[in-house]
Design an enzyme around this catalytic site. Structure first.
Site, short mmCIF file in Angstrom:
data_model
loop_
_atom_site.label_atom_id
_atom_site.label_comp_id
_atom_site.label_asym_id
_atom_site.label_seq_id
_atom_site.Cartn_x
_atom_site.Cartn_y
_atom_site.Cartn_z
N GLY A 260 0.81 -1.22 0.00
CA GLY A 260 0.00 0.00 0.00
C GLY A 260 0.84 1.26 0.00
O GLY A 260 2.08 1.21 -0.05
N ARG B 227 -19.66 13.26 2.76
CA ARG B 227 -20.04 11.88 2.50
C ARG B 227 -20.33 11.19 3.83
O ARG B 227 -19.97 11.70 4.90
CB ARG B 227 -18.91 11.16 1.76
CG ARG B 227 -18.65 11.74 0.38
CD ARG B 227 -17.47 11.08 -0.29
NE ARG B 227 -16.23 11.28 0.45
CZ ARG B 227 -15.06 10.77 0.09
NH1 ARG B 227 -14.96 10.00 -0.99
NH2 ARG B 227 -13.98 11.00 0.81
N VAL C 263 -7.48 12.47 -1.90
CA VAL C 263 -8.13 13.56 -2.63
C VAL C 263 -7.25 14.11 -3.76
O VAL C 263 -7.77 14.51 -4.81
CB VAL C 263 -8.52 14.68 -1.64
CG1 VAL C 263 -7.31 15.38 -1.07
CG2 VAL C 263 -9.44 15.68 -2.32
N ILE D 58 1.42 3.63 2.39
CA ILE D 58 2.31 3.74 3.55
C ILE D 58 3.21 2.52 3.64
O ILE D 58 4.42 2.63 3.87
CB ILE D 58 1.48 3.87 4.84
CG1 ILE D 58 0.66 5.16 4.82
CG2 ILE D 58 2.40 3.87 6.06
CD1 ILE D 58 1.46 6.43 4.77
N ALA E 33 0.66 -2.23 8.70
CA ALA E 33 0.03 -1.18 7.90
C ALA E 33 -1.19 -1.69 7.15
O ALA E 33 -1.86 -0.92 6.45
CB ALA E 33 1.04 -0.60 6.90
N LYS F 181 -8.38 9.74 12.28
CA LYS F 181 -9.81 9.46 12.29
C LYS F 181 -10.21 8.59 13.49
O LYS F 181 -11.41 8.37 13.73
CB LYS F 181 -10.22 8.80 10.98
CG LYS F 181 -10.08 9.74 9.78
CD LYS F 181 -10.35 9.05 8.47
CE LYS F 181 -10.24 10.04 7.30
NZ LYS F 181 -8.89 10.64 7.17
#
Length: 626
Positions: free
Chosen positions: A301, A549, A464, A303, A373, A419
């Site tokens: 991925g 969202r 984004v 990271i 990760a 988050k």
């Protein structure tokens, strides 16, 4: 066929240099004449009466052939004169001196005489004339190549060593499509001076005026050592123009002061959002990693792959990449093989949800360090599939953490998220549960378990910035959830280097928090990206606000209000204060959560809320995003 091609190539090269050889032949005789003409103070009658001119011209055919042969051995007919520099000039001088000595010896052997000053004057004139011929040839080549290409009128920002190298490359490279017409530099001493013939017309405050005055189409930022604040200040001015913006990427990419056209690229939003390079204790990380068997779950991925890149540089005994997605795993495998051929690399496909598969990896390789990760991270998708978020994030972490204890791993590091703080979505709540799981296991294990929490990273898969780039490339609209939404951003290499540093500081049970710097308004980010792409927001590219969202909030937090902060030796790394929770109660809730996730029960969110009181249950989305 190859022999014929080689012969044809040699003929082409010869035809290219025949005019140069003929001109050189004339210059050789002219140099002899000028050396004598000056010796006799521009008096041709006196020169003729001396007899020396006759001596020189009688020897001229032999001398011309000898000098041309010398020039050949000094590679004066095999150099690319459009790129000539000091090395070529040194060869011209050397060849001229040797030619002068041979001419004197030849005339002496013919029992003829020459004035003593000839030995000094002749090589000087010969080197000068031959050099001027090459300079003229270089100018013709440069204009010829430039005429074949449409050259962009270019402003260069930076009159330092990197700027000089960039300017030289623009002026001499066959691949260049830039004609630099002015230079900007904040050093007032350099103002109104010239660099390689190009005027330095002012400082950053003069950029807009100079763009209009010189009809600039492209601006190249050539101060790779500038701090982010300096770069951002100049780029904000440049963005007020309609010019294409380009830059030299980094001072680390300039080898021995050389710049190539390939290294000059478009300015990207990452150049303006990140911070100056984070300082880490390289030797400390090296001691921590070197000679160890290291496992990275989710190693393919965004990271995880950067973790593998940086870990490989510290010479682990073995690096094990474990990932469910084979394409990503293959990409990072091939990259590391090319860059670190001596690395003991193992790439394995599997899921952290599959405990038996994961245990086979621990049993076979006995990792000493584990960087976890592997996770589902997309907030809206996990709102649609909360059971999958729980299975992968929570129980994948539980599997890896328990196996780390069973197989006596020295240190286990969890990649967490901002988050996880006051989560409003399933993904964030599962990451908070992951933090609690490893703190619980840390209390009963000899293995040191830690979490590292940080915000968004620039350019990660599905983030984004790649989305905005794609939307701009398609002509818009660029979709922003809300004009007030803000996020923290950090470059992937910086985040990972700080993760590795935090791993060195770990004692067990900590939640490390990375200083993410100032938050960025996503609306401003979108507008800057549109401008950097050469368009005007709301005119060329529409910005469309679509609303938050499912599970999203206007701003992210890195810290629970009850946690507090402790400093570390690194100013960008902090430690959250321990939170107290009941381990037995957590185990009981995890059993409920496992049963609910396995059965795809609608109770998943309610059980998550029992484990993470900060999480407020929201109704499931009415429409699937998949």
């Amino acid at each position: 066929m190859n022999h014929a091609n080689a012969k044809r190539t040699n003929l082409v090269r010869l035809s290219q240099f025949i005019p140069l050889i003929l001109i050189d032949a004339v210059m050789i005789s002219l140099a002899s004449f000028l050396a004598l003409y000056i010796r006799y103070e521009f008096d041709f009658n006196l020169l003729w009466e001396s007899g020396y001119l006759w001596n020189v011209f009688r020897f001229a055919p032999i001398n011309t052939i000898l000098v041309l042969i010398i020039f050949h051995f000094f590679h004066l007919y095999s150099s690319l004169w459009e790129y000539a520099g000091l090395n070529e000039m040194a060869r011209i001088v050397g060849a001229s001196i040797l030619a002068s000595v041979l001419q004197i010896v030849g005339i002496f052997l013919m029992s003829e005489g020459l004035p003593r000053s000839f030995l000094i004057l002749y090589p000087c004139f010969l080197a000068t004339l031959i050099g001027l011929v090459r300079l003229f040839y270089r100018q013709i080549c440069s204009r010829h190549h430039g005429a074949k290409r449409k050259m962009r009128r270019t402003m260069l920002i930076g009159a330092g060593s990197a700027g000089y190298c960039a300017l030289r490359e623009f002026q001499t490279s066959d691949q260049s499509q830039n004609r630099v017409v002015c230079i900007i530099d904040d050093n007032t001493i350099k103002r109104d001076k010239r660099m390689r013939g190009i005027p330095i017309v002012g400082n950053r405050q003069d950029i807009l005026r100079a763009v209009e005055k010189y009809g600039i189409e492209e601006i190249v930022f050539a101060i790779p050592s500038a701090s982010l604040q300096q770069r951002r200040g100049i780029m904000e001015i440049c963005q007020q123009t309609k010019c294409t913006l380009k830059t030299l990427p980094s001072i680390l990419q300039l080898a021995n002061g050389e710049v190539s056209i390939q290294k000059i690229r478009n300015v990207q939003i990452e150049d303006l959002l990140g911070r100056d390079t984070a300082q880490v204790d390289i030797s400390g990380i090296g001691k921590h990693v070197s000679g160890k068997v290291v496992l990275v779950t989710g190693g393919g991925g965004s990271i995880g792959s950067e973790l593998c890149r940086q870990l490989a540089a510290y010479h682990p005994a073995r690096l094990i990449i474990f990932d469910i997605y084979e394409n990503n795993a293959y990409d990072i495998q091939q990259e590391l093989i090319r860059k670190y051929p001596a690395l003991h690399l193992t790439v394995l496909i599997g899921s952290v949800r599959d405990r038996k598969r994961l245990e086979s990896v621990f049993a076979a390789y006995r990792p000493q360090l584990v960087y976890h990760a592997a996770a589902h991270k997309h907030v809206p998708l996990m709102e649609d599939s909360p059971g999958e978020a729980v299975k992968n994030n929570v129980f994948g972490t539980l599997n890896a953490a328990e196996l780390a204890d069973t197989y006596h791993v020295e240190r286990f590091l969890l990649i967490s998220s901002d988050k996880a703080v006051n989560p409003t979505n399933v993904m964030g709540a599962t990451k908070r549960i992951c933090e609690m799981v490893i703190q619980m296991i840390d209390r009963r294990s000899a293995t040191e378990y830690v979490s590292v929490r940080f915000g968004n990273v620039l350019g990660s898969n599905g983030s984004v910035i790649p989305l905005f780039k794609k939307q701009i490339a398609e002509g818009g609209p660029v979709t922003v959830t809300d004009p007030q939404v803000i996020r923290y951003f950090m470059t992937i290499p910086e985040a990972v280097s700080l993760v590795l540093q935090a791993g060195v500081y770990a004692k067990g049970g900590e939640i490390f928090i990375l200083d993410m710097g100032a938050p960025v308004r996503i609306d401003d980010l979108a507008r800057n990206m549109i401008r950097l792409s050469g368009f005007e927001p709301d005119e060329d590219i529409e910005i469309k606000y679509i609303g938050l969202r499912p599970g999203e909030k206007l701003f992210e937090e890195l810290l629970l209000s009850s946690e507090g902060l402790r400093k570390t030796k690194n100013d960008l790394i902090y430690i959250a204060k321990d939170q107290i929770f009941d381990d037995e109660q957590l185990i009981s809730f995890l059993k409920e959560l496992d049963a609910a996730a396995t059965g795809e029960s609608e109770q998943i969110r309610r059980i998550i809320a029992k484990i993470v009181p900060e999480y407020k249950v929201s109704p499931p989305p009415r429409f699937s995003l998949i």
